[in-house]
Write a protein that holds these residues in place. Structure first.
Motif, short mmCIF file in Angstrom:
data_model
loop_
_atom_site.label_atom_id
_atom_site.label_comp_id
_atom_site.label_asym_id
_atom_site.label_seq_id
_atom_site.Cartn_x
_atom_site.Cartn_y
_atom_site.Cartn_z
N VAL A 20 -8.12 3.89 5.85
CA VAL A 20 -8.36 2.67 6.62
C VAL A 20 -9.81 2.20 6.41
CG1 VAL A 20 -8.59 1.75 8.97
CG2 VAL A 20 -6.57 3.08 8.34
N GLN A 23 -10.28 0.84 2.74
CA GLN A 23 -9.68 -0.47 2.47
C GLN A 23 -10.41 -1.58 3.21
OE1 GLN A 23 -7.15 -0.83 0.12
NE2 GLN A 23 -7.91 -2.92 0.30
N PHE A 24 -10.83 -1.30 4.43
CA PHE A 24 -11.59 -2.31 5.17
C PHE A 24 -12.92 -2.59 4.49
CE2 PHE A 24 -14.45 -3.77 8.56
CZ PHE A 24 -13.74 -4.87 9.00
N ILE A 57 -7.84 -9.98 9.52
CA ILE A 57 -8.04 -8.62 9.01
C ILE A 57 -8.98 -7.85 9.93
CG2 ILE A 57 -9.02 -7.27 7.11
CD1 ILE A 57 -7.89 -9.45 5.21
N VAL A 61 -8.04 -4.48 12.67
CA VAL A 61 -8.76 -3.22 12.84
C VAL A 61 -9.26 -3.07 14.27
CG1 VAL A 61 -10.74 -1.85 12.09
CG2 VAL A 61 -9.37 -3.10 10.40
N ARG A 148 -2.28 0.54 10.48
CA ARG A 148 -3.41 -0.28 10.01
C ARG A 148 -3.46 -0.30 8.48
NH1 ARG A 148 -3.37 -3.48 13.62
NH2 ARG A 148 -1.32 -2.49 13.71
N THR A 149 -2.95 0.73 7.82
CA THR A 149 -2.91 0.69 6.35
C THR A 149 -1.96 -0.41 5.88
OG1 THR A 149 -1.11 2.32 6.01
CG2 THR A 149 -3.38 3.17 6.20
N GLU A 151 -1.32 -3.27 7.59
CA GLU A 151 -2.04 -4.51 7.83
C GLU A 151 -3.08 -4.77 6.74
OE1 GLU A 151 -1.73 -6.83 10.09
OE2 GLU A 151 -0.56 -5.97 11.73
N LEU A 152 -3.85 -3.75 6.41
CA LEU A 152 -4.94 -3.93 5.47
C LEU A 152 -4.47 -4.15 4.05
CD1 LEU A 152 -7.42 -1.31 6.93
CD2 LEU A 152 -7.87 -3.75 6.70
N THR A 156 -4.80 -7.63 2.14
CA THR A 156 -5.61 -7.61 0.92
C THR A 156 -4.87 -8.34 -0.19
OG1 THR A 156 -6.78 -5.56 1.46
CG2 THR A 156 -6.60 -6.12 -0.88
#
Length: 265
Positions: A20, A23-24, A57, A61, A148-149, A151-152, A156
């Motif tokens: 997480v 990627q953020f 995004i 988070v 959250r992975t 979402e990210l 992305t």
């Protein structure tokens, strides 16, 4: 004799946390240099511009922050696989919240930088088993980080589609976790063993009712790559489009997943 119940997949909390954060960080680094003109570009998410997408995004988070600010639920009443199917009901509220973030944070780089600083401190302060109240129900922090992975990585991909040449990289562990969660969601939506869905190198699941195979290659096989799978599962790409563009291979009479997709929309 009834078939054995499939065991739920487990995720390493430390790897998920690292994924997480990685990627953020990749998103934050890539969007730091976007011009006002680029931030005003349209996206494939309805009326959202790139500015709304970037704000969302960050909001995805900080959902961890907001959940940890609430009292801990008394007991867990949901499982990780409930989450993909619970998101659609929250869509109007998410849209309103995203637009509010844009209004309150005109400097998106500063907004994202603050999140990147605060997230590790927040996660250090709470155990992986700490329960959070989420849109799917009460889940452990470790499980919510897996969501959250999704979402990210999905957003992305949205960013890369919206801004020519941006090419935000994908963290391998984040992409793997997102792929596996959505593959498992398909198996939960259509339980069975007639069809094998392969998303190399990250996931293989069996789904769809019908005759079971016991050895060798199953009679119904679907195979695609991770990004195509995420697009199919979230409605960015239809089954027909993926087949027409040779993004997915499908063989067997039970290999048509069109009626089961998207899983999230």
């Amino acid at each position: 004799m009834p078939p054995a119940k499939k065991r739920a997949r487990t995720y390493d909390p430390a790897k998920t946390r690292t994924a997480v954060s990685a990627q953020f960080r990749a998103v934050r680094t890539a969007v730091a240099g976007l011009t006002p003109e680029q931030l005003a570009l349209p996206t494939r998410l309805g009326e959202w511009t790139v500015r709304e997408l970037v704000a969302h995004i960050g909001m995805a988070v900080t959902a961890v922050h907001r959940a940890l600010d609430l009292p801990e639920p008394a007991r867990q009443d949901a499982v990780l696989l409930d989450w993909p199917f619970a998101t659609v009901a929250s869509a109007p509220a998410i849209d309103d919240f995203t637009r509010d973030v844009v209004e309150r944070h005109p400097d998106l780089d500063a907004y994202l930088a603050g999140i990147e600083r605060s997230l590790p401190e927040l996660l250090d302060a709470h155990p992986a088993g700490r329960l959070l109240q989420t849109n799917a129900g009460a889940l452990p922090l470790a499980d919510y980080l897996v969501t959250r992975t999704v979402e990210l990585t999905v957003h992305t991909d949205d960013l890369n589609a919206a801004v020519p040449g941006l090419d935000v990289p994908f963290d391998r562990q984040a992409l793997a976790a997102a792929t596996r969660l959505l593959a498992d969601a398909l198996a939960a939506k259509a339980p069975g063993s007639a069809t094998e869905v392969r998303v190399p190198p990250y996931a293989v699941v069996q789904c769809v009712e019908g005759p079971r195979h016991t050895r060798g290659t199953p009679p119904n096989v679907v195979e695609t790559d991770p990004l195509t799978w995420l697009r199919l599962a979230t409605g960015r790409l239809t089954w027909g489009e993926a087949r027409a563009e040779a993004k997915v291979s499908a063989s067997g009479e039970r290999a048509d997943l069109g009626a089961l997709l998207p899983l999230m929309s």
